[in-house]
Design an enzyme around this catalytic site. Structure first.
Site, short mmCIF file in Angstrom:
data_model
loop_
_atom_site.label_atom_id
_atom_site.label_comp_id
_atom_site.label_asym_id
_atom_site.label_seq_id
_atom_site.Cartn_x
_atom_site.Cartn_y
_atom_site.Cartn_z
N GLY A 1 -58.79 -5.00 -59.61
CA GLY A 1 -58.54 -4.68 -58.15
C GLY A 1 -57.09 -5.41 -57.77
N HIS A 2 -56.76 -5.04 -56.66
CA HIS A 2 -55.44 -5.35 -55.95
C HIS A 2 -55.35 -7.07 -55.70
CE1 HIS A 2 -57.00 -4.25 -51.79
NE2 HIS A 2 -57.56 -5.18 -52.14
#
Length: 352
Positions: A253-254
């Site tokens: 994920g970011h």
């Protein structure tokens, strides 16, 4: 690398304009309402020309020391905004943060790949060193940089201003966007590097998409498996450290920061803003929730899911994850209980 960035920044905008765009109330010194702001930054990195936000209580310690020009904040924390920072009070600061990003980065909702209408698969503005190999059908976007000895396979897409070092490889039908790639990096077929992070400001009124304006950085000697996805950061960068090896079908994920020489096995999921130290190992189908830290040398067994920080060198198993020896004792105890409970009580005959 001196990189010009992937998104154009609008503005500057005054504090009052940001407040209007985010439906926030300005608190504090009225003389500061005209202060000009040039962009959005996290609490710990924001300067007087930036707007920032606080949504997660975990980051309250950073609020008191922020140097931001303005801060989007819930009313219950407004009195903790430091002097010199304008409090923009909003009951949903994360949604207001999304609106401020849309204000400053209006082009961030759509990734720029190749030049629209161009007949060139390799954009004339791309900088490709002698000795790089571009296979038929690959698309190289505007201002991309490809180093000597790097091979871009058929059907791969290299986006606008992406930079790839020397002796690297991008496999068939992989896509690389908003990313800076080091030397000797291998990206296998179908991998997706640098797409939007999964960010939405959720409410009863609907889910507002949060523009993602960070990057992905893959350091030297990283290996990315087939069909793995690595999201770009929201504000900060998603970073994969030197020499780390990531298997197929992994989701990162970011804002994840991964240290050097980590090993991440297939079907692992790592949620946004998690941090991994050097030489962390994660077994297949394990996962991390967001915003936790995994210490250097820790091992996460297959199928394990930590919910809290993991100390360096720890070996964790189970869901929720706990130290491996504790987990093994619990499994053994349950096994003994089930054997004891079934021993000799079932005659196997129907008395009805």
């Amino acid at each position: 690398m001196n990189h010009p960035g992937f998104f154009d920044v609008a503005g500057p905008f005054s504090v009052a304009e940001v407040a209007a765009a985010t439906q926030s109330e300005i608190a504090g010194d009225a003389a500061l309402h005209g202060r000009m702001l040039e962009g959005v930054q996290p609490l710990g990195e924001a300067q007087v020309r930036h707007v920032t936000f606080l949504d997660n209580k975990k980051y309250l310690p950073q609020l008191g020391s922020t140097a931001a020009g303005a801060c989007l904040v819930n009313p219950k924390f407004a009195d903790r905004v430091p002097a010199g920072t304008v409090a923009l009070v909003n009951k949903n600061p994360y949604r207001a943060f999304a609106q401020s990003l849309a204000l400053f980065y209006p082009g961030a909702m759509h990734s720029r790949t190749a030049t629209a209408g161009s007949e060139h698969r390799i954009d004339p503005s791309a900088m490709i060193e002698e000795g790089a190999l571009i296979e038929p059908g690959a698309i190289i976007g505007a201002e991309a940089r490809i180093g000597r000895g790097t091979r871009i396979a058929a059907g791969a897409v290299i986006g606008y201003r992406v930079a790839i070092g020397r002796d690297s490889y991008v496999g068939p039908n992989a896509s690389v966007m908003h990313a800076l790639i080091g030397d000797r990096v291998i990206i296998h077929a179908g991998a997706r590097i640098g797409q939007d992070g999964f960010g939405f400001a959720m409410s009863a009124a609907g889910h507002l998409k949060v523009p993602q304006v960070g990057r992905v950085i893959l350091q030297d000697d990283v290996d990315i498996g087939a069909n793995t996805a690595i999201d770009r950061g929201a504000l900060k960068d998603t970073i994969i450290g030197e020499g780390s090896k990531i298997d197929n079908l992994v989701q990162i994920g970011h804002n994840v920061v991964m240290g050097r020489h980590c090993v991440i096995v297939g079907q692992v999921g790592i949620a946004g803003s998690a941090e991994l130290g050097d030489f962390v190992v994660m077994g297949g189908q394990s996962g991390l929730i967001g915003h936790i830290k995994i210490g250097a040398g820790a091992q996460i067994a297959g199928g394990a899911h930590p919910k809290d920080d993991v100390p360096a060198g720890a070996i964790m198993a189970g869901t929720p994850a706990r130290p491996f020896k504790q987990w093994a004792r619990e499994v053994a105890a349950i096994s003994r209980l089930t054997k004891r409970g079934s021993g000799g009580n079932d005659t196997g005959t129907d008395q009805g």
